[in-house]
Design an enzyme around this catalytic site. Sequence first.
Site, PDB file in Angstrom:
ATOM      1  N   ARG A 122       0.825  -1.210   0.000  1.00 20.93           N
ATOM      2  CA  ARG A 122       0.000   0.000   0.000  1.00 20.93           C
ATOM      3  C   ARG A 122       0.860   1.260   0.000  1.00 20.93           C
ATOM      4  NH1 ARG A 122      -3.717  -3.158   4.386  1.00 20.93           N
ATOM      5  NH2 ARG A 122      -4.660  -4.553   2.842  1.00 20.93           N
ATOM      6  N   SER A 276      14.495  34.127   7.114  1.00 22.88           N
ATOM      7  CA  SER A 276      15.365  34.182   8.280  1.00 22.88           C
ATOM      8  C   SER A 276      14.711  35.051   9.338  1.00 22.88           C
ATOM      9  CB  SER A 276      16.730  34.768   7.892  1.00 22.88           C
ATOM     10  OG  SER A 276      17.477  35.125   9.037  1.00 22.88           O
ATOM     11  N   LYS A 282      17.040  37.059   3.073  1.00 22.19           N
ATOM     12  CA  LYS A 282      17.342  35.649   2.833  1.00 22.19           C
ATOM     13  C   LYS A 282      16.195  34.917   2.139  1.00 22.19           C
ATOM     14  CE  LYS A 282      20.444  33.567   3.951  1.00 22.19           C
ATOM     15  NZ  LYS A 282      20.716  32.963   5.263  1.00 22.19           N
ATOM     16  N   ASN A 284      16.094  31.120   1.749  1.00 17.86           N
ATOM     17  CA  ASN A 284      16.765  29.844   1.994  1.00 17.86           C
ATOM     18  C   ASN A 284      16.062  28.690   1.270  1.00 17.86           C
ATOM     19  OD1 ASN A 284      18.547  31.136   3.793  1.00 17.86           O
ATOM     20  ND2 ASN A 284      17.064  30.946   5.453  1.00 17.86           N
ATOM     21  N   ARG A 315      15.222 -19.104  12.557  1.00 22.20           N
ATOM     22  CA  ARG A 315      14.532 -17.958  13.152  1.00 22.20           C
ATOM     23  C   ARG A 315      15.576 -17.077  13.808  1.00 22.20           C
ATOM     24  NH1 ARG A 315       9.257 -17.764  14.827  1.00 22.20           N
ATOM     25  NH2 ARG A 315       8.935 -19.376  13.245  1.00 22.20           N
TER      26      ARG A 315
END
Length: 460
Positions: A122, A276, A282, A284, A315
């Site tokens: 799944r 930032s 900034k 980023n 096992r």
Amino acid sequence: MPLTPMDSELFGAMFAHPEVAALYTDHAHLHRLLEVEVALARAQARLGVIPQASAEAISALVSDFEPDMARLSAGLLQDGVPIPALLAQLRPALPPAAREHLHYGATSQDIVDTAFVLGARRALAVLRRVLLDVGDQLAGLGRSHATTLMPGRTHAQHALPTTFGLKAAGWLSPLTRHLERLSELEGRLYAVSFGGAAGTLAALGQRGLDVAQALADGLSLSVPPTPWHTQRDTVLELSAWLTGVCTSLGKLAQDVILLSQSEVGEVFEGGGGGGSSTMPQKQNPITAELIVAAAGTAAGLLAAAARSGVQEHERGTHGWQVEWLVVPQLLGLTGAALGHTVRLLSGLDVRAGRMAQNVAASNGLMLAEALSFALAQVMPRAEAQQLVRSAARHAAGGEGHLVALVRDRLGARGADIDWSTVTEAHTLGVSADLIQRALDHHAHVRASAFPQPPSHQEIP
């Protein structure tokens, strides 16, 4: 920060895909364990191994069973596996005649491993779908930027001109191969685990293989040649595939980080990237950083998965538990990396103008190879290379464009050279063909995954 960030309400979206995470809750895991127990009872009833009434009672009980999680946790801590405590809660609620037919002829690992396979199937369906989405996005970038000129870089230095379309095709090709590998892996991974106490199915006499096949049929799985209690190669193969996908996505994301450096400025994350707390300017590359972090973590988990495969006799003693720690995290990290990549590519800001500026700023140095071959028409190749190398030092020092410097040095000997072809746009080789090959490969693999593949257009 919690012990496992991917299970955190705060950090979970950074490190796990929500659809994959939903498959790996305690209740989802218990549901798969019960699903296998019911499938086993039904398979044995069809074969006459247990009464039909017992299978019906087991199915009816499980359909609305609510486990006592505290008792299960205590039993798991004592037994090392959840099945004994789970059976201890189920059996008293069954009719007396059906109690002995629950879990008949199986061992705990049969149930746990088969449930593991169901969960992986799944989860991989989710990952395949998102991986195809990433491939479609990269194919679109390859097609639309097939002629977008940019510097090609080797050892982090300008090398030869390339196109952003070819770079995108280079990101796409390994992901297409991962889709092919997934199809191969699934043929081996989706197998029932059913061997009984020591892998001989002795409790079922001569009906063991019949029950294994019936159980597999009920769950749409295959039956391996022998029980795989301590044969963990397919688990390692799955771990390696997940790590490989993360690594390929990490390469893409690392390139984006490098291309978004202030001094380069050729590509940026959509929405301006991350901010930032103190530097307003900034932008980023946070999404790309998360992908690289997932890739690095997956590599470390793969090492643990490889070590867990060394198990004892029929096992193992500890490798199984290591898988529980490692494989769900790999599935979660791969889902997260894929989801982040979809988000990264959806808003990717490709700055073709800046790419052209960076090409021009090289003063023709990326044409050094092309110049050497052009000059070899009028002089020995070694002499041509030496002339270009000398001129390149002056071009790098800002004394002029490399082609102009070479032409000045050649004088009359350069009269027979077609200088109009010694440009970045004329030194792309078979880039367009390579992009088309990557797009065709992706389209072919996509067509095998879906009956109606999307329309495919040739690149310009």
